[in-house]
Design an enzyme around this catalytic site. Structure first.
Site, PDB file in Angstrom:
ATOM      1  N   ARG A 171       0.855  -1.178   0.000  1.00  0.00           N
ATOM      2  CA  ARG A 171       0.000   0.000   0.000  1.00  0.00           C
ATOM      3  C   ARG A 171       0.895   1.233   0.000  1.00  0.00           C
ATOM      4  O   ARG A 171       2.069   1.169   0.355  1.00  0.00           O
ATOM      5  CB  ARG A 171      -0.953   0.031   1.197  1.00  0.00           C
ATOM      6  CG  ARG A 171      -0.413  -0.593   2.448  1.00  0.00           C
ATOM      7  CD  ARG A 171      -1.341  -0.510   3.611  1.00  0.00           C
ATOM      8  NE  ARG A 171      -0.603   0.151   4.694  1.00  0.00           N
ATOM      9  CZ  ARG A 171      -0.858   1.322   5.173  1.00  0.00           C
ATOM     10  NH1 ARG A 171      -1.847   2.035   4.722  1.00  0.00           N
ATOM     11  NH2 ARG A 171      -0.123   1.843   6.134  1.00  0.00           N
ATOM     12  N   ARG A 175      -2.062  10.834   2.458  1.00  0.00           N
ATOM     13  CA  ARG A 175      -2.709  11.608   3.527  1.00  0.00           C
ATOM     14  C   ARG A 175      -3.475  12.772   2.920  1.00  0.00           C
ATOM     15  O   ARG A 175      -2.867  13.631   2.293  1.00  0.00           O
ATOM     16  CB  ARG A 175      -1.665  12.139   4.496  1.00  0.00           C
ATOM     17  CG  ARG A 175      -1.026  11.043   5.297  1.00  0.00           C
ATOM     18  CD  ARG A 175      -0.098  11.649   6.321  1.00  0.00           C
ATOM     19  NE  ARG A 175       0.702  10.595   6.923  1.00  0.00           N
ATOM     20  CZ  ARG A 175       1.785  10.798   7.632  1.00  0.00           C
ATOM     21  NH1 ARG A 175       2.201  12.025   7.845  1.00  0.00           N
ATOM     22  NH2 ARG A 175       2.451   9.800   8.151  1.00  0.00           N
ATOM     23  N   ARG A 248      21.442  -5.735   1.510  1.00  0.00           N
ATOM     24  CA  ARG A 248      21.494  -4.597   0.598  1.00  0.00           C
ATOM     25  C   ARG A 248      22.408  -3.587   1.288  1.00  0.00           C
ATOM     26  O   ARG A 248      22.360  -3.434   2.519  1.00  0.00           O
ATOM     27  CB  ARG A 248      20.078  -4.071   0.493  1.00  0.00           C
ATOM     28  CG  ARG A 248      19.612  -3.317  -0.701  1.00  0.00           C
ATOM     29  CD  ARG A 248      19.745  -3.888  -2.021  1.00  0.00           C
ATOM     30  NE  ARG A 248      19.883  -2.717  -2.911  1.00  0.00           N
ATOM     31  CZ  ARG A 248      20.546  -2.679  -4.018  1.00  0.00           C
ATOM     32  NH1 ARG A 248      21.144  -3.740  -4.462  1.00  0.00           N
ATOM     33  NH2 ARG A 248      20.618  -1.580  -4.727  1.00  0.00           N
ATOM     34  N   ARG A 279      19.570   9.940  -1.461  1.00  0.00           N
ATOM     35  CA  ARG A 279      19.223  10.999  -0.499  1.00  0.00           C
ATOM     36  C   ARG A 279      20.456  11.826  -0.181  1.00  0.00           C
ATOM     37  O   ARG A 279      21.590  11.357  -0.318  1.00  0.00           O
ATOM     38  CB  ARG A 279      18.763  10.414   0.843  1.00  0.00           C
ATOM     39  CG  ARG A 279      17.719   9.363   0.780  1.00  0.00           C
ATOM     40  CD  ARG A 279      17.096   9.132   2.135  1.00  0.00           C
ATOM     41  NE  ARG A 279      17.997   8.563   3.146  1.00  0.00           N
ATOM     42  CZ  ARG A 279      17.635   8.266   4.375  1.00  0.00           C
ATOM     43  NH1 ARG A 279      16.390   8.485   4.772  1.00  0.00           N
ATOM     44  NH2 ARG A 279      18.485   7.746   5.231  1.00  0.00           N
ATOM     45  N   GLU A 299      23.822   9.479  -0.101  1.00  0.00           N
ATOM     46  CA  GLU A 299      23.638   8.035   0.085  1.00  0.00           C
ATOM     47  C   GLU A 299      23.437   7.350  -1.265  1.00  0.00           C
ATOM     48  O   GLU A 299      22.550   7.734  -2.027  1.00  0.00           O
ATOM     49  CB  GLU A 299      22.411   7.756   0.954  1.00  0.00           C
ATOM     50  CG  GLU A 299      22.574   8.203   2.382  1.00  0.00           C
ATOM     51  CD  GLU A 299      21.433   7.738   3.277  1.00  0.00           C
ATOM     52  OE1 GLU A 299      21.448   8.098   4.450  1.00  0.00           O
ATOM     53  OE2 GLU A 299      20.524   7.029   2.788  1.00  0.00           O
ATOM     54  N   TYR A 347      15.623  -6.885   9.978  1.00  0.00           N
ATOM     55  CA  TYR A 347      15.649  -5.437  10.036  1.00  0.00           C
ATOM     56  C   TYR A 347      14.874  -4.994  11.277  1.00  0.00           C
ATOM     57  O   TYR A 347      13.659  -5.152  11.346  1.00  0.00           O
ATOM     58  CB  TYR A 347      15.060  -4.757   8.792  1.00  0.00           C
ATOM     59  CG  TYR A 347      15.150  -3.267   8.979  1.00  0.00           C
ATOM     60  CD1 TYR A 347      16.310  -2.577   8.670  1.00  0.00           C
ATOM     61  CD2 TYR A 347      14.118  -2.557   9.589  1.00  0.00           C
ATOM     62  CE1 TYR A 347      16.439  -1.219   8.925  1.00  0.00           C
ATOM     63  CE2 TYR A 347      14.233  -1.196   9.858  1.00  0.00           C
ATOM     64  CZ  TYR A 347      15.395  -0.545   9.514  1.00  0.00           C
ATOM     65  OH  TYR A 347      15.536   0.797   9.791  1.00  0.00           O
ATOM     66  N   ASP A 349      14.017  -1.757  13.721  1.00  0.00           N
ATOM     67  CA  ASP A 349      14.179  -0.360  14.097  1.00  0.00           C
ATOM     68  C   ASP A 349      14.736  -0.324  15.519  1.00  0.00           C
ATOM     69  O   ASP A 349      14.648  -1.318  16.251  1.00  0.00           O
ATOM     70  CB  ASP A 349      12.831   0.368  14.041  1.00  0.00           C
ATOM     71  CG  ASP A 349      12.589   0.979  12.660  1.00  0.00           C
ATOM     72  OD1 ASP A 349      13.572   1.356  12.000  1.00  0.00           O
ATOM     73  OD2 ASP A 349      11.417   1.080  12.249  1.00  0.00           O
TER      74      ASP A 349
END
Ligand SMILES: Cc1cc2nc3c(=O)[nH]c(=O)nc-3n(C[C@H](O)[C@H](O)[C@H](O)COP(=O)(O)OP(=O)(O)OC[C@H]3O[C@@H](n4cnc5c(N)ncnc54)[C@H](O)[C@@H]3O)c2cc1C
Length: 365
Positions: A171, A175, A248, A279, A299, A347, A349
């Site tokens: 998805r 917003r 990666r 970025r 990056e 991964y 956070d």
């Protein structure tokens, strides 16, 4: 045995383990093969600016316990992540919100924005998306895809969106409000004074040896503690005997600029395909810096090969299966706990690392 626990890795996971065990009266030694603590959340002082050496890190969580835990070791500022997208010099607000749609189409009301997206989705006429490109267009229409998704995603994955599977994008949050706070998190911020200081505070009073590789000194180090907490790569621990887990990678090009302000925001994404980097991070803005100079990092998303710094685990079937095989070996290791993003090939956070480490160490105590 000189220690109850040997902790391999002075990253967030290892530091929490060390703190909690020490507070429970255990004797702990922490080692890291790098010459600094804090693992990948390490920040280095350059020109008075805390530079996020292994990639930009923003702490965000909905978990009160994780927030209360980290704020014991550092005061956090009110930084809110609101990245900007630069598409060939046109600037857009991220994540996709009313500012983005107003800039893209001149629409003013949420109804107009919703109608525009719907019109583009209908016009594309895609009912069964066969690849990532078709999936993205079927969700948000052509303009957003072409300007804000296509180039960035291609650079991230190193191949065209038409060759990427549609399931990568399930998805795409849209917003219909003027809310450009990237993370939907109750708590968010950056530790004032840098992440390294926060980890140093966690490790206060605990013995730490830097520049020591566990795998290169395994025999002698295994003898000094009753138990080991290993936060390095799980496949390396087993000498890659079942194969190599893939990652990666990201390459950073960091530059000091003799001006106070380069891009006016901590994070700017370059969403066209021609700009080679994904970025630019301007580190001072994570802490509202007012220094005369500024430090930026470009990056570049890159393929990973053995020996490179591992960043993002590749969550496909092949690597998932291989990890499960390594995990079986790990489960039979008796006195070794495998943890953290490399030890569990996951991964995580930072808040998830906090929760996981607290859960695991509670079992030990
Ligand atoms: C580019 C990037 C950006 C990210 N941004 C965010 C973000 O914005 N917000 C967020 O919440 N999370 C973010 N994360 C996730 C965050 O980096 C991790 O949650 C966190 O660093 C994991 O901590 P750890 O202790 O498990 O691993 P690490 O920090 O990797 O620590 C492991 C340590 O073990 C050491 N080690 C490994 N092998 C050995 C050995 N043989 N001997 C001795 N020492 C060894 C390593 O040197 C390292 O210091 C990001 C991750 C990446 C890759």
């Amino acid at each position: 045995m000189n220690y109850d626990y040997l902790i391999v890795g002075a990253g967030l996971y290892g530091a929490i383990f060390a703190r909690e065990l020490t507070d429970a009266g255990k004797k702990v030694l922490v080692i890291d093969k790098r010459d600094h603590v804090a693992g990948n959340i390490y920040t280095e002082d350059v020109e008075g600016i805390n530079v996020h050496k292994y990639g930009a890190h923003i702490f965000h969580t909905n978990d009160k316990k994780a927030w209360e835990y980290v704020t014991r070791f550092a005061a956090f500022n009110r930084y809110t992540n609101s990245p900007v997208a630069n598409y060939k010099g046109e600037l857009y607000s991220l994540p996709f919100n009313m500012y983005t749609f107003n800039k893209m189409w001149g629409v003013v009301t949420p109804e107009e924005a919703a109608a525009k997206i719907e019109e583009q989705r209908q016009a594309a006429g895609i009912t069964e998306p066969k690849n990532l490109e078709e999936q993205a267009i079927s969700l948000v229409g052509t303009d957003i895809y072409e300007k804000l998704i296509k180039g960035y995603t291609q650079k991230q994955w190193g191949r065209p969106c038409t060759e990427l599977p549609s399931f990568i994008i399930k998805r795409l949050p849209v917003r219909l409000t003027f809310d450009n706070n990237y993370f939907n998190a109750l708590y968010q911020g950056i530790p004032m004074g840098g992440y390294t200081k926060m980890i140093e505070n966690m490790l206060e009073g605990i013995e730490v040896k830097l520049g020591v590789d566990y795998l290169e000194n395994r025999e002698e180090l295994s003898k000094i503690a009753g138990k080991i907490v290993y936060t390095g790569p799980i496949d390396a621990y087993f000498d890659y005997k079942l194969g190599t887990l893939e990652y990666r990678s990201v390459r950073f090009e960091t530059e000091i600029l003799d001006k106070p302000n380069f891009q006016g925001n901590a994070v700017v994404n370059y969403t066209d395909s021609e700009t080679p980097y994904t970025r630019i991070i301007e580190h001072k803005f994570f802490e509202f810096g007012t220094q005369d100079k500024t430090v930026i990092s470009r990056e570049y998303s890159s393929e990973w090969k053995k020996g490179d710094e591992p960043y993002y685990p590749v969550n496909d079937d092949k690597n998932g299966k291989l990890y499960q095989e390594y995990k079986q070996l790990a489960d039979n290791e008796g006195n070794v706990i495998f943890g953290g993003r490399l030890g569990e090939y996951k991964y995580y956070d930072m808040d998830a690392v906090v929760i996981r480490a607290l859960e695991m160490v509670a079992k030990e105590i």
